[in-house]
Design an enzyme around this catalytic site. Sequence first.
Site, PDB file in Angstrom:
ATOM      1  N   GLY A  69      -1.566   5.987  -4.401  1.00 29.14           N
ATOM      2  CA  GLY A  69      -2.383   4.727  -4.059  1.00 29.14           C
ATOM      3  C   GLY A  69      -2.258   3.840  -5.467  1.00 29.14           C
ATOM      4  N   THR A  70      -2.243   4.271  -6.571  1.00 31.90           N
ATOM      5  CA  THR A  70      -2.026   3.504  -7.766  1.00 31.90           C
ATOM      6  C   THR A  70      -0.531   3.058  -7.755  1.00 31.90           C
ATOM      7  OG1 THR A  70      -4.026   4.953  -8.948  1.00 31.90           O
ATOM      8  CG2 THR A  70      -2.079   3.621 -10.216  1.00 31.90           C
ATOM      9  N   ASN A 175     -14.036   1.180  -2.402  1.00 29.07           N
ATOM     10  CA  ASN A 175     -14.123   2.669  -2.914  1.00 29.07           C
ATOM     11  C   ASN A 175     -15.348   3.061  -3.424  1.00 29.07           C
ATOM     12  OD1 ASN A 175     -13.287   1.021  -5.233  1.00 29.07           O
ATOM     13  ND2 ASN A 175     -12.804   3.029  -6.280  1.00 29.07           N
ATOM     14  N   GLN A 203      -8.936   3.784   0.820  1.00 34.25           N
ATOM     15  CA  GLN A 203     -10.343   4.430   1.409  1.00 34.25           C
ATOM     16  C   GLN A 203     -10.387   4.188   2.981  1.00 34.25           C
ATOM     17  OE1 GLN A 203     -12.287   6.268  -0.332  1.00 34.25           O
ATOM     18  NE2 GLN A 203     -11.378   5.972  -2.149  1.00 34.25           N
ATOM     19  N   GLY A 222      -2.029   9.851   0.009  1.00 30.38           N
ATOM     20  CA  GLY A 222      -2.198  11.182   0.797  1.00 30.38           C
ATOM     21  C   GLY A 222      -3.543  12.057   0.675  1.00 30.38           C
ATOM     22  N   HIS A 223      -3.932  11.905  -0.780  1.00 34.74           N
ATOM     23  CA  HIS A 223      -5.185  13.140  -0.906  1.00 34.74           C
ATOM     24  C   HIS A 223      -6.399  12.486  -0.565  1.00 34.74           C
ATOM     25  CE1 HIS A 223      -6.743  11.011  -4.744  1.00 34.74           C
ATOM     26  NE2 HIS A 223      -5.848  10.296  -4.580  1.00 34.74           N
ATOM     27  N   THR A 259      13.794  10.358  -7.462  1.00 33.82           N
ATOM     28  CA  THR A 259      14.011  11.495  -6.472  1.00 33.82           C
ATOM     29  C   THR A 259      12.725  11.586  -5.764  1.00 33.82           C
ATOM     30  OG1 THR A 259      15.491  12.780  -7.732  1.00 33.82           O
ATOM     31  CG2 THR A 259      14.598  13.949  -6.053  1.00 33.82           C
ATOM     32  N   CYS A 352     -11.479   7.215 -10.789  1.00 35.67           N
ATOM     33  CA  CYS A 352     -10.493   6.825 -11.874  1.00 35.67           C
ATOM     34  C   CYS A 352     -11.292   6.077 -13.086  1.00 35.67           C
ATOM     35  CB  CYS A 352      -9.655   5.754 -11.075  1.00 35.67           C
ATOM     36  SG  CYS A 352      -8.643   6.674  -9.992  1.00 35.67           S
TER      37      CYS A 352
END
Length: 407
Positions: A69-70, A175, A203, A222-223, A259, A352
Amino acid sequence: MLYLDHAATTPVRPEVLEAMLPYLTDRFGNPSSHHTVGEAAASALADARARVADVLGVRASDVVFTSGGTEADNLAIKGLAIGALLRRRDPRRALGTPSALNTSSTAGMAEPPVHVITTAIEHEAVLASCDYLERVHGMAVTRLAVDATGTVSPDDLAAAIRPETAVVSIGYANNEVGTVQDVAALSAVTAAARVPLHLDAVQAAGWLPLRGTGADALSIAGHKLGAPAGIGVLAVGSRLPLEPVLHGGGQERDRRSGTENVAGAVGLAVALERAEAERAEAERAEASARVGALRDRFARRVLSLVPTARLTGHPTRRLPGTASFTFAGTSGEAVLLELERRGVVTSSGSACAAGSDEPSHVLLACGIDPATAQTAVRFTFAHGHTADLDPVADAVAAAVAAVRSGA
């Protein structure tokens, strides 16, 4: 141990791990390689891209895989703002860009700086990106105020837009306090002004609809959904002038070099599909409020057991799985330690910003004084949470009492 910090990260879903495993073992190819091993990886990446695009309601070519996300937030804000700046120098760079970016100076007069709009309660990735544009590129940044519930006014947004505004970046759901913005009203404002809207939906994903938001760019991680950390997505319209943040081999249609994380992309596609299917099914079954109802009962019990407790964020328009409180007269960190002793793991706010001695910028923007802001504790639940939360509320009351007594 009861884990109630799902806004920070979620466990990887078993079906996600199963889908990823082949691309971490025998199907290990580089999708840019022109041989059968690489082509198999490229095919898996294309399939993941199409599946993510289907959930988000965008074209596959609009999906940019990132490291999370960052990075997605950084790419959206810096990429669109710098893209607009470069387009000033060469209008041919981005044909079809919204006319709000078509700024031209009067002969002999300096153009006003490219302008970016965000809010005072955004994630650090958004705020730091805006700070960078201001500090390094001389851009103008407007940081909209919010009310006591953390809500952005569409009227304030409309008043802040200028002819040189390149991008508006707003969090779909906060968040820390869980407040959900009125994205329909906000996107109506940006659409009328023909200014790109970036929604930080990190979120919101899995809790709120991702289609039809009116956003021109949307970030997810994803997390937060049951995929591993290290994979995210920026969905951004190809008509927009997006300058890459990472340069190199030109992967992701020249928008994000490096990659690609094929296994991560596959895992994110599965996690996003499952989360959206569960959200839609709960909505159809009128069970979408189930977690919200548990949260509301939990909040009422905490407020009744701890008289100085205050629920932060919007009282009703909030994420179903988020309840954040301040406990005046305590230390939020001390309460967290006491809760963990009682088997409850949670947080004081954004992961964060963990370890910072500064009070939450979100709570300060909501009008909470610095001393009280440092007493915040955030509880965030899993999407499918069903367990009774009364024992957690009792543990909160006991933890606060222990901190106050010095025990």
